[in-house]
Design a protein around this motif. Structure first.
Motif, PDB file in Angstrom:
ATOM      1  N   THR A 158       9.723 -12.964  -2.415  1.00 25.75           N
ATOM      2  CA  THR A 158       9.496 -12.691  -1.452  1.00 25.75           C
ATOM      3  C   THR A 158      10.137 -11.661  -0.142  1.00 25.75           C
ATOM      4  OG1 THR A 158      11.090 -14.752  -0.121  1.00 25.75           O
ATOM      5  CG2 THR A 158       8.112 -15.115  -1.421  1.00 25.75           C
ATOM      6  N   ALA A 174       6.596  -7.183   0.746  1.00 25.37           N
ATOM      7  CA  ALA A 174       5.436  -7.789   0.778  1.00 25.37           C
ATOM      8  C   ALA A 174       4.587  -7.215  -0.713  1.00 25.37           C
ATOM      9  CB  ALA A 174       4.719  -7.416   1.779  1.00 25.37           C
ATOM     10  N   ALA A 187      -1.490 -13.312   4.919  1.00 25.71           N
ATOM     11  CA  ALA A 187      -0.110 -14.586   4.897  1.00 25.71           C
ATOM     12  C   ALA A 187      -0.595 -16.040   5.007  1.00 25.71           C
ATOM     13  CB  ALA A 187       0.850 -14.128   5.697  1.00 25.71           C
ATOM     14  N   SER A 224       4.585 -17.010   3.041  1.00 23.74           N
ATOM     15  CA  SER A 224       5.916 -16.183   3.262  1.00 23.74           C
ATOM     16  C   SER A 224       5.506 -15.814   4.846  1.00 23.74           C
ATOM     17  CB  SER A 224       5.744 -15.490   2.665  1.00 23.74           C
ATOM     18  OG  SER A 224       5.034 -13.837   1.992  1.00 23.74           O
ATOM     19  N   ASP A 225       6.132 -14.865   5.556  1.00 29.52           N
ATOM     20  CA  ASP A 225       5.932 -14.667   6.553  1.00 29.52           C
ATOM     21  C   ASP A 225       4.934 -12.586   6.859  1.00 29.52           C
ATOM     22  OD1 ASP A 225       7.137 -15.764   8.005  1.00 29.52           O
ATOM     23  OD2 ASP A 225       9.470 -15.236   7.980  1.00 29.52           O
ATOM     24  N   THR A 226       5.177 -12.316   5.704  1.00 33.29           N
ATOM     25  CA  THR A 226       4.175 -11.492   5.104  1.00 33.29           C
ATOM     26  C   THR A 226       2.542 -11.128   3.668  1.00 33.29           C
ATOM     27  OG1 THR A 226       5.109 -10.360   3.154  1.00 33.29           O
ATOM     28  CG2 THR A 226       6.087  -9.427   5.171  1.00 33.29           C
ATOM     29  N   LEU A 260      -0.652  -1.414   3.876  1.00 34.44           N
ATOM     30  CA  LEU A 260       0.258  -2.204   4.088  1.00 34.44           C
ATOM     31  C   LEU A 260       0.002  -2.099   5.360  1.00 34.44           C
ATOM     32  CD1 LEU A 260       4.261  -2.286   2.842  1.00 34.44           C
ATOM     33  CD2 LEU A 260       2.758  -4.383   3.035  1.00 34.44           C
ATOM     34  N   ILE A 297      -1.678  -4.737   8.436  1.00 33.59           N
ATOM     35  CA  ILE A 297      -0.808  -5.100   9.956  1.00 33.59           C
ATOM     36  C   ILE A 297      -1.802  -4.957  10.525  1.00 33.59           C
ATOM     37  CG2 ILE A 297       0.395  -4.077  11.330  1.00 33.59           C
ATOM     38  CD1 ILE A 297       2.745  -3.869   9.346  1.00 33.59           C
ATOM     39  N   VAL A 348       5.397   0.404  10.033  1.00 31.93           N
ATOM     40  CA  VAL A 348       5.843   0.168   8.520  1.00 31.93           C
ATOM     41  C   VAL A 348       7.141   0.703   7.843  1.00 31.93           C
ATOM     42  CG1 VAL A 348       4.879  -0.727   5.556  1.00 31.93           C
ATOM     43  CG2 VAL A 348       3.385  -0.591   7.863  1.00 31.93           C
TER      44      VAL A 348
END
Length: 334
Positions: A152, A155, A185, A188-190, A316, A320, A333
Motif C-alpha cells: 500500500t 496506488a 479507496a 487505504s488512502d489511495t 492516476l 483523481i 500525481v
C-alpha cells in the motif's frame, strides 16, 4: 563471471537473493538493507554477506539489483549509475515521473545495461506466445489480489495494474489516443480498486481492472484479434488459443465446424500451447545477466519502464479527477 549486489532483503529481496544464488555465472557479493531483522533473516537463510555501507556494495559489484521500497529506487539507482554499474530495478522503476525521466537520462549517460522488473513478461503463460503473431484489437484484463499492507505504499495502479499496462504497451505498437479511469479507496488512502480504458490510434481498446481487496486472486488477460481469441492465465500459467482456420488447413482432432449462415461453415481450432514451467523471477534475472555478459539489449528497457509509468500516472490523474472533482485539476500525481 558477473558480480551482483542486491539492495533490499525484504520479502521480494530475499526471493531475488535466492534466485541469484542459483544462476550460473553469477557471484552474489552480498546485500545492503538497513533493517536488522531483514538482514538477519537473509543471512540465516542464505549465508550471504551483509554490507552496512551502500557505497562499498556498489564498489564490489558489476551489477546491482534494486528490490527496495519504490520511494527509495531513484536515489539508490543514481548512486549506482554514477559509478557506471549495470542495473536491474524493480517496477515501478521510480516513485515520480520526474525521477523516471532523470533515470533514463542517467542510464544513457552511464552507457550501461538497465532492466526494469516487469516480471509478467517472463510468465510461462506469456512465454508460450513468444513466437505467435499477436495483433489484438480488444484487450480485457483482471488482476485481483487479497489485501496485503505491504503493497500500500503505492496506488493499486502502480502496484498491480502496471504489470498489465506494460504487457499491453508491448503488444500494441500504437500511440495512446485517450485514457479514462475510475477508482475507489476502500481500505487505504489511495484507490484500492480501479478500472481504466486505454484507446490507441490503431483502434485497439484495452479495458483493465485491478483490485487489492478481493476475496480471491485472479490474473487474467484476454486478447481479441482478427480470427482469434487468446486467453492468458498468469496465475495458473495456462494459455488458450481459439481461432478460425483457413480453408486449406487440415482439421485437427479438437477442431469443430460452425455454421456462419447461407450454408457456409468455418472451422474453429482450440489450442493449448505447451507451457514451459519456469521461475519467472529467475528467468528475468538470468536474462538481464546474459544481456550484460553478452552485451546485448535488455528485454525490458528503461524506456519500456518509462512508457508504462507514463500511462499509469495518466490513469492516476484521471482517477483523481473522478474521485475528487473539486480539486482534481490542481492536484499533482507523484
Amino acid at each position: 563471471m558477473l558480480k551482483v549486489g542486491v539492495f533490499g532483503a525484504g520479502h521480494l529481496g530475499k526471493i531475488h537473493i535466492q534466485q541469484w544464488l542459483e544462476i550460473p555465472g553469477i557471484i552474489l557479493v552480498g546485500f545492503f538493507d538497513p533493517n536488522d531483522d531483514n538482514a538477519a533473516s537473509a543471512i540465516t537463510q542464505y549465508q550471504v554477506k551483509r554490507y552496512t555501507n551502500a557505497e562499498e556494495l556498489i564498489a564490489a559489484s558489476d551489477a546491482l539489483d534494486i528490490v527496495t521500497n519504490t520511494t527509495s529506487h531513484f536515489d539508490i539507482a543514481k548512486g549506482c549509475l554514477l559509478q557506471s554499474r549495470h542495473l536491474f530495478i524493480e517496477k515501478p522503476m521510480t516513485h515520480t515521473m520526474e525521477e523516471a525521466r532523470e533515470l533514463v537520462k542517467l542510464v544513457s549517460e552511464a552507457n550501461v545495461k538497465c532492466q526494469v522488473g516487469h516480471v509478467e513478461r517472463y510468465n510461462p503463460a506469456m512465454l508460450a506466445l513468444r513466437h505467435r503473431k499477436l495483433e489484438p484489437m480488444f484487450i480485457e484484463t483482471h488482476r485481483l489480489a487479497q489485501f496485503n499492507p505491504r503493497g500500500t505504499d503505492v496506488a493499486v495502479i502502480l502496484d498491480l495494474m502496471i504489470h498489465d499496462i506494460d504487457i499491453i504497451l508491448h503488444l500494441v505498437k500504437s500511440p495512446v489516443r485517450r485514457i479514462s479511469a475510475s477508482g475507489v479507496a476502500v481500505i487505504s488512502d489511495t484507490a484500492d480498486i480501479a478500472n481504466a480504458r486505454i484507446e490507441f490510434d490503431n483502434g485497439c481498446v484495452a479495458n483493465l481492472t485491478a483490485s487489492r481487496i478481493s476475496l480471491k486472486k485472479m490474473r487474467k488477460m484476454r486478447l481479441f484479434q482478427k480470427d482469434a481469441y487468446i486467453g492468458i492465465d498468469f496465475l495458473d500459467k495456462k494459455t488458450e488459443i481459439i481461432r478460425l482456420k483457413a480453408e486449406d488447413e487440415a482439421r485437427g482432432f479438437f477442431d469443430f465446424p460452425i455454421e456462419i449462415g447461407e450454408g457456409k461453415q468455418k472451422t474453429i481450432s482450440v489450442e493449448t500451447p505447451d507451457i514451459r514451467q519456469v521461475n519467472a523471477i529467475k528467468e528475468e534475472l538470468a536474462d538481464f545477466a546474459l544481456s550484460v555478459l553478452q552485451d546485448k539489449p535488455v528485454t525490458v528497457s528503461v524506456y519500456d519502464g518509462l512508457h508504462a509509468m507514463d500511462v499509469a500516472h495518466q490513469i492516476l490523474q484521471k482517477m483523481i479527477v473522478q474521485m475528487n472533482p473539486e480539486r482534481g485539476d490542481k492536484e499533482q500525481v507523484m
